[in-house]
Design an enzyme around this catalytic site. Structure first.
Site, PDB file in Angstrom:
ATOM      1  N   GLY A  18      -1.143   0.304  -4.804  1.00 50.48           N
ATOM      2  CA  GLY A  18      -2.278  -0.507  -4.385  1.00 50.48           C
ATOM      3  C   GLY A  18      -3.520  -0.132  -5.157  1.00 50.48           C
ATOM      4  O   GLY A  18      -3.863   1.044  -5.245  1.00 50.48           O
ATOM      5  N   TYR A  72      11.620  -1.842  -8.467  1.00 51.18           N
ATOM      6  CA  TYR A  72      10.299  -2.046  -9.074  1.00 51.18           C
ATOM      7  C   TYR A  72       9.185  -1.141  -8.568  1.00 51.18           C
ATOM      8  O   TYR A  72       8.437  -0.572  -9.350  1.00 51.18           O
ATOM      9  CB  TYR A  72       9.888  -3.517  -8.861  1.00 51.18           C
ATOM     10  CG  TYR A  72       8.519  -3.869  -9.390  1.00 51.18           C
ATOM     11  CD1 TYR A  72       8.302  -3.984 -10.759  1.00 51.18           C
ATOM     12  CD2 TYR A  72       7.450  -4.069  -8.532  1.00 51.18           C
ATOM     13  CE1 TYR A  72       7.039  -4.299 -11.257  1.00 51.18           C
ATOM     14  CE2 TYR A  72       6.186  -4.395  -9.019  1.00 51.18           C
ATOM     15  CZ  TYR A  72       5.987  -4.501 -10.376  1.00 51.18           C
ATOM     16  OH  TYR A  72       4.753  -4.797 -10.863  1.00 51.18           O
ATOM     17  N   CYS A 105      14.710 -11.021   0.004  1.00 45.26           N
ATOM     18  CA  CYS A 105      14.152 -11.847  -1.066  1.00 45.26           C
ATOM     19  C   CYS A 105      15.239 -12.403  -1.986  1.00 45.26           C
ATOM     20  O   CYS A 105      15.039 -13.415  -2.650  1.00 45.26           O
ATOM     21  CB  CYS A 105      13.109 -11.072  -1.864  1.00 45.26           C
ATOM     22  SG  CYS A 105      13.716  -9.545  -2.620  1.00 45.26           S
ATOM     23  N   CYS A 165      13.883  -1.393   1.774  1.00 49.20           N
ATOM     24  CA  CYS A 165      13.632  -2.478   0.820  1.00 49.20           C
ATOM     25  C   CYS A 165      14.221  -2.152  -0.544  1.00 49.20           C
ATOM     26  O   CYS A 165      13.883  -1.131  -1.150  1.00 49.20           O
ATOM     27  CB  CYS A 165      12.123  -2.686   0.699  1.00 49.20           C
ATOM     28  SG  CYS A 165      11.632  -3.825  -0.602  1.00 49.20           S
ATOM     29  N   ASN A 190       1.438   1.072   6.059  1.00 46.75           N
ATOM     30  CA  ASN A 190       2.150   0.478   4.926  1.00 46.75           C
ATOM     31  C   ASN A 190       3.168  -0.489   5.490  1.00 46.75           C
ATOM     32  O   ASN A 190       4.024  -0.095   6.279  1.00 46.75           O
ATOM     33  CB  ASN A 190       2.847   1.562   4.096  1.00 46.75           C
ATOM     34  CG  ASN A 190       3.649   0.972   2.942  1.00 46.75           C
ATOM     35  OD1 ASN A 190       3.418  -0.158   2.531  1.00 46.75           O
ATOM     36  ND2 ASN A 190       4.589   1.737   2.424  1.00 46.75           N
ATOM     37  N   GLY A 191       3.080  -1.747   5.100  1.00 46.11           N
ATOM     38  CA  GLY A 191       4.033  -2.747   5.583  1.00 46.11           C
ATOM     39  C   GLY A 191       3.332  -4.002   6.031  1.00 46.11           C
ATOM     40  O   GLY A 191       2.175  -4.260   5.690  1.00 46.11           O
ATOM     41  N   CYS A 246       0.807  -1.210   0.000  1.00 50.26           N
ATOM     42  CA  CYS A 246       0.000   0.000   0.000  1.00 50.26           C
ATOM     43  C   CYS A 246       0.841   1.261   0.000  1.00 50.26           C
ATOM     44  O   CYS A 246       2.065   1.228   0.038  1.00 50.26           O
ATOM     45  CB  CYS A 246      -0.934   0.017   1.207  1.00 50.26           C
ATOM     46  SG  CYS A 246      -0.068  -0.083   2.769  1.00 50.26           S
ATOM     47  N   CYS A 294      17.487  -3.843   2.743  1.00 53.11           N
ATOM     48  CA  CYS A 294      16.961  -5.188   2.935  1.00 53.11           C
ATOM     49  C   CYS A 294      17.008  -5.925   1.603  1.00 53.11           C
ATOM     50  O   CYS A 294      16.383  -5.501   0.630  1.00 53.11           O
ATOM     51  CB  CYS A 294      15.522  -5.145   3.457  1.00 53.11           C
ATOM     52  SG  CYS A 294      14.771  -6.789   3.603  1.00 53.11           S
TER      53      CYS A 294
END
Length: 467
Positions: A38, A252, A447, A246, A112-113, A12, A444
């Site tokens: 979102g 992206y 992924c 992130c 958000n998160g 979001c 971070c």
């Protein structure tokens, strides 16, 4: 962005205003600029100094906030939210901001998160008598605040925030103040701006440009800002902080015209593409990018490689949420409804196709097929990030580990599955170099590497690593 098409979605975006007579209207425009974060639901809550009232619904910003809906949102303060459902799933009750009323006053929350200890906190709260009205992890904070024994609201909020683990950027509004909080790792972007004498807060700086606000600074990890008619106060709810923004915000999620940590997102993506060209030199005739988030990286690749950049793929802008369901035969080739290959550009050419990531591989295979059907003699796929091998626990829908194609397949196996003539991913070292960083500190990369900045709780692991 091709969020639905690509299988990669951010949870979001949030936007808030304090001290402006057109607070709701500003929030509308701010949310519209954050729509890419979102598309499933949106809401606005306003304060007139005495009461909180809100409008929310499942749909896009322009669909929910009609002229009639906006007419009732009067006040000088507002918070808003655009949502993609991850934790808690969909449904009207989970659309934010969440609004709570009690005898002691009202409280609105926008988040958000994703909290990695939400389930354990919910269990604890329910054993103490709490009844949850939603399945969203956002509601946990409201119960923690309400149950805190401190006399002042800011102390209750700080106490509640200290119990949370994971990624969270919060806007918390009462009738008389707006609180802004960012988790101790700063996993999600959040910035402060000013429009005249009014304060503005947004997930991305592009929202400031849309409403005409001046960027002031980023919210710091572990910081709690308290904004009211007396001005702004900064407090800390976490002493020990380790910044870990992130990396996928650069790769992206964020808009190209946003800035994160002083780095323009478009510039960062161009640099990722340039670095990719150095790591994956290819003898080709044309470079093209997958719209929209990969265009910047494709331009950077083309510049560095000395190969012409062309619009080899065109995105259909009119495929929305309400698009008629296709027949089964078209559904199997559904990518054609969202992307078209430009035959005049790729026919008879060796094509470098730049994309930002591969999640499941299905879309990449279809795009490669599109280009070859349009006459490309070779399609070389280059990815401006490393392979996504691990799920995200912090609010990005990267599915379960078993659905991530790179979690158990080699690069060569992925290349065969998508039908490309070659496949190259950017290295972690190359990605950091492109951002002007020598190491991974401050980011971070969970992924990609499996190294997460927070503890991950067993019930969370069980969900994401299900077999």
């Amino acid at each position: 962005m091709l969020a639905e098409l690509k299988g990669l979605n951010e949870e979001c975006g949030i936007f808030g205003v304090w001290g402006h007579q057109d607070a709701a209207q500003l929030t509308y425009y701010g949310l519209h600029s954050l729509q890419h974060r979102g598309q499933e639901g949106t809401g606005i809550v306003v304060s007139d100094g005495k009461t909180l009232k809100g409008v929310k619904g499942e749909g896009l910003v322009a669909e929910i906030f009609t002229t009639e809906a906006m007419a009732g949102l009067t006040g000088t303060a507002a918070i808003g939210h655009v949502r993609y459902a991850t934790a808690g799933g969909g449904g009207y009750e989970n659309v934010q901001p969440l609004l709570f009323h009690s005898q002691s006053g009202s409280l609105a929350l926008a988040h958000n998160g994703n909290l990695v200890n939400a389930n354990s906190l919910k269990h604890q709260l329910e054993t103490q008598g709490s009844i949850f009205q939603t399945s969203s992890d956002t509601e946990v904070l409201a119960h923690l605040i309400r149950r805190s024994g401190y006399p002042h609201l800011n102390d209750r909020v700080k106490n509640a925030l200290s119990m949370l683990k994971g990624a969270y950027a919060y806007l918390i509004m009462t009738e008389t103040e707006l609180m802004v909080a960012l988790d101790p790792h700063g996993l999600r972007p959040l910035s402060l701006g000013m429009l005249g004498d009014a304060y503005v807060v947004a997930s991305e700086t592009c929202a400031f440009d849309v409403v005409g606000a001046e960027y002031i600074r980023e919210i710091m990890p572990g910081e709690l800002l308290i904004i009211n008619d007396n001005g702004l106060t900064s407090e800390r709810f976490a002493v020990s902080t380790t910044k870990a923004i992130c990396m996928m915000e650069y790769v992206y999620f964020s808009r190209p015209d946003s800035n994160i940590h002083g780095i323009n997102v478009h510039t960062a993506r161009k640099n990722l593409g340039k670095r990719l060209a150095l790591e994956a030199p290819i003898d080709a005739d044309v470079v093209t990018g997958v719209p929209d988030s990969s265009i910047s990286a494709a331009i950077g690749y083309a510049e560095e490689a000395g190969i012409p950049y062309e619009m080899g793929l065109i995105k259909n802008r009119y495929v929305g949420r309400t698009f008629i369901q296709p027949s089964q035969s078209l559904r199997e080739q559904g990518v054609k409804m969202k992307l078209s290959a430009v035959r005049g550009v790729v026919e008879g050419k060796r094509v470098v196709m730049v994309d930002d990531s591969i999640v499941r591989g299905t879309t990449s295979r279809r795009i490669v097929s599109l280009l070859k059907e349009a006459g490309a003699t070779e399609v070389h796929v280059v990815i401006s990030s490393p392979p996504i091998k691990n799920p995200c626990f912090y609010g990005i829908d990267t599915s379960t580990k078993e659905e991530l194609i790179a979690s158990d397949k080699s690069v060569e196996e992925i290349r065969e599955l998508i039908g490309a003539d070659s496949l190259t991913f950017l290295t972690v070292e190359g990605m950091m170099h492109a951002l002007g960083q020598e190491g991974t500190n401050g980011y971070c990369l969970g992924c990609f590497t499996g190294n997460y900045p927070t503890e991950i709780y067993p019930d969370t692991l069980q969900y994401y690593y299900q077999k």
